[in-house]
Design an enzyme around this catalytic site. Structure first.
Site, PDB file in Angstrom:
ATOM      1  N   GLU A  30       0.824  -1.216   0.000  1.00  0.00           N
ATOM      2  CA  GLU A  30       0.000   0.000   0.000  1.00  0.00           C
ATOM      3  C   GLU A  30       0.858   1.266   0.000  1.00  0.00           C
ATOM      4  OE1 GLU A  30      -1.537   1.877   3.444  1.00  0.00           O
ATOM      5  OE2 GLU A  30      -1.275   0.093   4.686  1.00  0.00           O
ATOM      6  N   ALA A 146     -13.382   1.462   6.260  1.00  0.00           N
ATOM      7  CA  ALA A 146     -13.852   0.713   5.083  1.00  0.00           C
ATOM      8  C   ALA A 146     -12.965  -0.500   4.798  1.00  0.00           C
ATOM      9  CB  ALA A 146     -13.889   1.637   3.866  1.00  0.00           C
ATOM     10  N   LYS A 164      -3.895  -1.601  15.678  1.00  0.00           N
ATOM     11  CA  LYS A 164      -3.383  -0.787  16.781  1.00  0.00           C
ATOM     12  C   LYS A 164      -4.405  -0.646  17.875  1.00  0.00           C
ATOM     13  CE  LYS A 164       0.039   1.772  14.447  1.00  0.00           C
ATOM     14  NZ  LYS A 164       0.124   2.554  13.211  1.00  0.00           N
TER      15      LYS A 164
HETATM   16  N1  PSU Z   1      -3.136   1.629  10.553  1.00  0.00           N
HETATM   17  C1  PSU Z   1      -1.812   1.666  10.741  1.00  0.00           C
HETATM   18  N2  PSU Z   1      -1.022   2.301   9.842  1.00  0.00           N
HETATM   19  C2  PSU Z   1      -1.533   2.865   8.719  1.00  0.00           C
HETATM   20  C3  PSU Z   1      -2.940   2.777   8.511  1.00  0.00           C
HETATM   21  C4  PSU Z   1      -3.679   2.151   9.440  1.00  0.00           C
HETATM   22  O1  PSU Z   1      -1.343   1.145  11.737  1.00  0.00           O
HETATM   23  O2  PSU Z   1      -0.788   3.433   7.911  1.00  0.00           O
HETATM   24  C5  PSU Z   1      -3.530   3.316   7.252  1.00  0.00           C
HETATM   25  C6  PSU Z   1      -3.817   2.156   6.281  1.00  0.00           C
HETATM   26  O3  PSU Z   1      -3.632   2.603   4.955  1.00  0.00           O
HETATM   27  C7  PSU Z   1      -5.285   1.864   6.547  1.00  0.00           C
HETATM   28  C8  PSU Z   1      -5.821   3.257   6.795  1.00  0.00           C
HETATM   29  O4  PSU Z   1      -5.928   1.225   5.470  1.00  0.00           O
HETATM   30  O5  PSU Z   1      -4.792   3.907   7.540  1.00  0.00           O
HETATM   31  C9  PSU Z   1      -7.114   3.227   7.549  1.00  0.00           C
HETATM   32  O6  PSU Z   1      -7.650   4.498   7.572  1.00  0.00           O
HETATM   33  P1  PSU Z   1      -9.169   4.724   8.044  1.00  0.00           P
HETATM   34  O7  PSU Z   1      -9.160   4.369   9.498  1.00  0.00           O
HETATM   35  O8  PSU Z   1      -9.431   6.186   7.781  1.00  0.00           O
HETATM   36  O9  PSU Z   1     -10.011   3.803   7.221  1.00  0.00           O
END
Ligand code: PSU
Ligand code: MN
Length: 307
Positions: A30, A146, A164
């Protein structure tokens, strides 16, 4: 290519295309972790190291991002460097991906968007750090990443180090179960909490080899069951930060986010950068180590799947 008609929006790197055509092993990576998850220059250095780990384990890396509306599957060195400091890069999930493509924007792909693009290209395995999940306070905010629904619908295996503890981990696991996503602990009975090898939660399923995970994926496909598989791979012992040490930092970060009124897609990046600062970089070293560890397992799984 899974959807030929989508091909006109994709630029698949020649090496990735040739490997896929030959039935070889490819691992998707990613880009939100690069643009919104880690500071510069560690973000670019880590992205390169992670690609190297994929190669050392017998697969070809395909880092995914949107550049000027093109879905890039496999970035050149120059593109990766550019992304490390680029401005005006959207954080793209399922909801914003078609917007970025249609309007020629730059975008970094989250777990959800990376799964979508990987599947379009015909890639079955994807390594990341931590997935998004159900946020604490979901009763008021309804903030559920999502990423979780994507795991329920798109057939890509995602290798992560758990989620986390900034998230509501029990509800995250409940939601995945409700949506029918197999959650597999790799050589562990406990759901890992990113920087920490364990949480108080049991992991629903356990497998101990890449071949066993490959068998699960093939069986799921043959049974006609949609969606992905989430593999939770604990951070190596030497790199872990125990959960009780992280707790005070996490609690403080959550309070700070609330005080500043951070909402929506800004929440995860805010919490991550706050924690990197407050742990004086220790959380970052752990983060780098676990992503590399996940890349190695993902490559081994991708190789298993070619057999
Ligand atoms: N959790 C992590 N590191 C990250 C992310 C999540 O420990 O870099 C990033 C990933 O790309 C994940 C996104 O898909 O954040 C999730 O964001 P949201 O909670 O806005 O869906
Ligand atoms: Mn969210």
């Amino acid at each position: 290519m899974k959807h030929d008609i989508a091909g006109r929006f994709l630029d698949i790197a020649p090496e990735v295309r040739a490997t896929l055509a030959a039935g070889g092993a490819v691992v998707a990576l990613e880009s939100t972790i690069i643009t919104h998850g880690m500071p510069h220059p560690q973000n670019v250095a880590t992205a390169r190291e992670v690609e190297a780990v994929v190669r050392e384990n017998g697969a070809v890396p395909a880092t995914i991002a949107i550049i000027e509306g093109r879905i890039k599957v496999g970035l050149s060195d120059a593109e990766l460097d550019w992304l490390g400091t680029a401005k005006d890069v959207m954080k793209l999930s399922r909801a914003d991906l078609p917007y970025a493509v249609a309007s020629g924007r730059h975008g970094a792909t989250t777990v959800a968007a990376t799964m979508i693009c990987a599947h379009l290209a015909g890639i079955r395995v994807f390594a990341t750090g931590g997935i998004g999940g159900v946020h604490q306070g979901v009763e008021d905010t309804m903030d559920i990443s999502a990423d979780l629904d994507e795991l329920a619908r798109t057939p890509v295996a995602v290798i992560c180090a758990g989620a986390k503890a900034i998230l509501d981990l029990p509800r995250t696991l409940e939601y995945l179960e409700t949506r029918g996503v197999p959650v597999v602990g790799y050589r562990t009975d406990r759901f890992p909490a990113f920087w920490s090898r364990t949480s108080e939660l049991s992991v629903p399923l356990r497998l101990d080899s890449p071949d066993a995970i490959a068998d699960l994926i093939r069986t799921k496909e043959v049974l006609g069951l949609d969606g992905g598989v989430l593999v939770a791979n604990p951070v190596p012992v030497t790199d872990e930060i125990p959960a009780d040490e992280m707790k005070s930092f996490i609690d403080a970060a959550l309070v700070e986010a609330k005080v500043r009124g951070v909402v929506g897609k800004a929440v995860t990046p805010f919490l991550l950068s706050h924690l990197f600062e407050k742990t004086a970089g220790r959380s970052l070293s752990t983060n780098i180590a676990l992503v590399k560890n996940n890349a190695a397992l993902a490559a081994q799984l991708a190789v298993s799947l070619t057999r």
